[in-house]
Design a protein around this motif. Structure first.
Motif, PDB file in Angstrom:
ATOM      1  N   LEU A 185     -52.100 -41.101 -10.185  1.00 38.56           N
ATOM      2  CA  LEU A 185     -50.813 -40.675  -9.649  1.00 38.56           C
ATOM      3  C   LEU A 185     -50.405 -41.635  -8.548  1.00 38.56           C
ATOM      4  N   ALA A 186     -49.162 -42.030  -8.563  1.00 39.32           N
ATOM      5  CA  ALA A 186     -48.606 -42.940  -7.552  1.00 39.32           C
ATOM      6  C   ALA A 186     -49.426 -44.225  -7.462  1.00 39.32           C
ATOM      7  N   GLY A 187     -49.922 -44.682  -8.606  1.00 38.96           N
ATOM      8  CA  GLY A 187     -50.662 -45.938  -8.657  1.00 38.96           C
ATOM      9  C   GLY A 187     -52.084 -45.864  -8.137  1.00 38.96           C
ATOM     10  N   GLU A 188     -52.587 -44.674  -7.869  1.00 37.18           N
ATOM     11  CA  GLU A 188     -53.954 -44.518  -7.374  1.00 37.18           C
ATOM     12  C   GLU A 188     -54.714 -43.549  -8.269  1.00 37.18           C
ATOM     13  N   ASN A 189     -56.023 -43.746  -8.329  1.00 35.99           N
ATOM     14  CA  ASN A 189     -56.885 -42.877  -9.117  1.00 35.99           C
ATOM     15  C   ASN A 189     -57.625 -41.904  -8.215  1.00 35.99           C
ATOM     16  N   VAL A 190     -57.768 -40.684  -8.710  1.00 31.17           N
ATOM     17  CA  VAL A 190     -58.597 -39.673  -8.070  1.00 31.17           C
ATOM     18  C   VAL A 190     -59.607 -39.253  -9.130  1.00 31.17           C
ATOM     19  N   SER A 191     -60.868 -39.296  -8.769  1.00 31.99           N
ATOM     20  CA  SER A 191     -61.926 -38.990  -9.719  1.00 31.99           C
ATOM     21  C   SER A 191     -62.877 -37.969  -9.114  1.00 31.99           C
ATOM     22  N   LEU A 192     -63.328 -37.037  -9.931  1.00 27.61           N
ATOM     23  CA  LEU A 192     -64.260 -36.008  -9.483  1.00 27.61           C
ATOM     24  C   LEU A 192     -65.318 -35.814 -10.552  1.00 27.61           C
ATOM     25  N   SER A 193     -66.557 -36.056 -10.183  1.00 32.94           N
ATOM     26  CA  SER A 193     -67.683 -35.856 -11.078  1.00 32.94           C
ATOM     27  C   SER A 193     -68.225 -34.448 -10.874  1.00 32.94           C
ATOM     28  N   LEU A 194     -68.398 -33.722 -11.969  1.00 33.82           N
ATOM     29  CA  LEU A 194     -68.902 -32.352 -11.901  1.00 33.82           C
ATOM     30  C   LEU A 194     -70.171 -32.236 -12.750  1.00 33.82           C
ATOM     31  N   PRO A 195     -71.327 -32.596 -12.191  1.00 32.00           N
ATOM     32  CA  PRO A 195     -72.562 -32.510 -12.971  1.00 32.00           C
ATOM     33  C   PRO A 195     -73.021 -31.051 -13.129  1.00 32.00           C
ATOM     34  N   LEU A 196     -73.753 -30.819 -14.200  1.00 30.34           N
ATOM     35  CA  LEU A 196     -74.404 -29.524 -14.376  1.00 30.34           C
ATOM     36  C   LEU A 196     -75.495 -29.398 -13.322  1.00 30.34           C
ATOM     37  N   PRO A 197     -75.884 -28.187 -12.943  1.00 29.40           N
ATOM     38  CA  PRO A 197     -76.955 -28.037 -11.953  1.00 29.40           C
ATOM     39  C   PRO A 197     -78.238 -28.786 -12.340  1.00 29.40           C
ATOM     40  N   SER A 198     -78.560 -28.828 -13.626  1.00 30.87           N
ATOM     41  CA  SER A 198     -79.772 -29.538 -14.063  1.00 30.87           C
ATOM     42  C   SER A 198     -79.632 -31.051 -13.936  1.00 30.87           C
ATOM     43  N   GLN A 199     -78.395 -31.554 -13.792  1.00 24.85           N
ATOM     44  CA  GLN A 199     -78.155 -32.994 -13.662  1.00 24.85           C
ATOM     45  C   GLN A 199     -78.132 -33.455 -12.204  1.00 24.85           C
ATOM     46  N   ILE A 200     -78.181 -32.523 -11.285  1.00 30.17           N
ATOM     47  CA  ILE A 200     -78.140 -32.863  -9.862  1.00 30.17           C
ATOM     48  C   ILE A 200     -79.491 -33.431  -9.455  1.00 30.17           C
ATOM     49  N   ASN A 201     -79.457 -34.417  -8.585  1.00 30.90           N
ATOM     50  CA  ASN A 201     -80.675 -35.096  -8.114  1.00 30.90           C
ATOM     51  C   ASN A 201     -81.695 -34.074  -7.614  1.00 30.90           C
TER      52      ASN A 201
ATOM     53  N   ALA B  51     -34.394 -43.180 -15.390  1.00 29.25           N
ATOM     54  CA  ALA B  51     -34.807 -42.040 -16.213  1.00 29.25           C
ATOM     55  C   ALA B  51     -36.289 -42.134 -16.564  1.00 29.25           C
ATOM     56  N   LEU B  52     -36.749 -43.342 -16.848  1.00 26.17           N
ATOM     57  CA  LEU B  52     -38.175 -43.527 -17.137  1.00 26.17           C
ATOM     58  C   LEU B  52     -39.024 -43.236 -15.905  1.00 26.17           C
ATOM     59  N   GLU B  53     -38.562 -43.654 -14.728  1.00 24.17           N
ATOM     60  CA  GLU B  53     -39.287 -43.373 -13.489  1.00 24.17           C
ATOM     61  C   GLU B  53     -39.347 -41.871 -13.227  1.00 24.17           C
ATOM     62  N   ILE B  54     -38.253 -41.176 -13.502  1.00 25.82           N
ATOM     63  CA  ILE B  54     -38.229 -39.730 -13.320  1.00 25.82           C
ATOM     64  C   ILE B  54     -39.208 -39.069 -14.282  1.00 25.82           C
ATOM     65  N   ARG B  55     -39.236 -39.535 -15.507  1.00 23.36           N
ATOM     66  CA  ARG B  55     -40.162 -38.976 -16.492  1.00 23.36           C
ATOM     67  C   ARG B  55     -41.611 -39.245 -16.084  1.00 23.36           C
ATOM     68  N   LYS B  56     -41.888 -40.455 -15.605  1.00 28.02           N
ATOM     69  CA  LYS B  56     -43.238 -40.778 -15.137  1.00 28.02           C
ATOM     70  C   LYS B  56     -43.630 -39.876 -13.969  1.00 28.02           C
ATOM     71  N   PHE B  57     -42.686 -39.674 -13.058  1.00 27.14           N
ATOM     72  CA  PHE B  57     -42.948 -38.814 -11.908  1.00 27.14           C
ATOM     73  C   PHE B  57     -43.260 -37.395 -12.355  1.00 27.14           C
ATOM     74  N   SER B  58     -42.444 -36.839 -13.244  1.00 29.77           N
ATOM     75  CA  SER B  58     -42.678 -35.460 -13.679  1.00 29.77           C
ATOM     76  C   SER B  58     -43.991 -35.333 -14.446  1.00 29.77           C
ATOM     77  N   ASP B  59     -44.336 -36.339 -15.250  1.00 25.28           N
ATOM     78  CA  ASP B  59     -45.627 -36.323 -15.945  1.00 25.28           C
ATOM     79  C   ASP B  59     -46.777 -36.429 -14.950  1.00 25.28           C
ATOM     80  N   GLY B  60     -46.590 -37.232 -13.914  1.00 19.67           N
ATOM     81  CA  GLY B  60     -47.620 -37.362 -12.876  1.00 19.67           C
ATOM     82  C   GLY B  60     -47.840 -36.059 -12.137  1.00 19.67           C
TER      83      GLY B  60
END
Length: 189
Positions: A117-133, A47-56
């Motif tokens: 999710l599923a033991g892995e991280n997904v990360s996305l950086s969204l800088p403002l246009p003024s913060q772009i190199n 039940a805990l695994e199912i809850r973790k899955f649905s939250d994921g």
């Protein structure tokens, strides 16, 4: 902060995680953990695994929604940037467009979104246009961020598939070509 209601900390979208918690937050975290243990004493591991899955999955859906809004905003920013000379005034205008992009009443740009999710991280950086190199072309940088969003969505899709697999690879023990009612019953144990 973009989060879903999730007592397990799995599948949430977070703007940057705090590096250290103040003493009050540590105590609150301990109280919350104790409270969760008291509220969920009769739940089985399954039940805990199912809850973790649905939250994921909920967190993945939120991340996808946020990325879709960011992608639409990047397209608008790119179209505006193509038609104007890049200077401080125009960067401020582009920043205001980016700041208007929100998901669940939280601005998306100028932050980093993460998902576990599923033991892995997904990360996305969204800088403002003024913060772009400044050395890179703004339009080119926005295009690269658009491509990165597509890659992250593909990764989330594969993580959802990975998270959907039965625990412990249970499907390997079953022959679905030759149906056996006992094997079918064992799927639910």
């Amino acid at each position: 902060m973009l989060t879903s209601v999730n007592p397990y900390g799995i599948g949430n979208i977070y703007s940057q995680k705090p590096t250290s918690l103040p003493k009050e937050a540590e105590v609150e975290s301990q109280v919350q953990t104790t409270q969760e243990t008291q509220e969920l004493p009769n739940l089985s591991k399954e039940a805990l695994e199912i809850r973790k899955f649905s939250d994921g999955i909920k967190g993945a859906n939120e991340m996808i929604g946020a990325m879709q809004i960011a992608d639409i905003t990047l397209n608008a920013l790119s179209a505006k940037a193509k038609d104007m000379e890049i200077n401080t005034t125009n960067l401020d205008t582009l920043d205001s467009v980016a700041k208007a992009a929100q998901f669940k009443n939280e601005p998306l740009f100028g932050k980093e979104l993460t998902l576990n999710l599923a033991g892995e991280n997904v990360s996305l950086s969204l800088p403002l246009p003024s913060q772009i190199n400044k050395e890179d072309s703004l339009v080119e940088s926005l295009s690269q961020k658009h491509n990165e969003i597509g890659e992250k969505m593909s990764k989330i899709s594969s993580l959802i598939e990975k998270a959907s697999l039965p625990l412990g690879g249970a499907t390997q023990n079953y022959d679905f070509e030759n149906f056996d009612s006992n094997s079918f019953k064992n799927l639910f144990r």
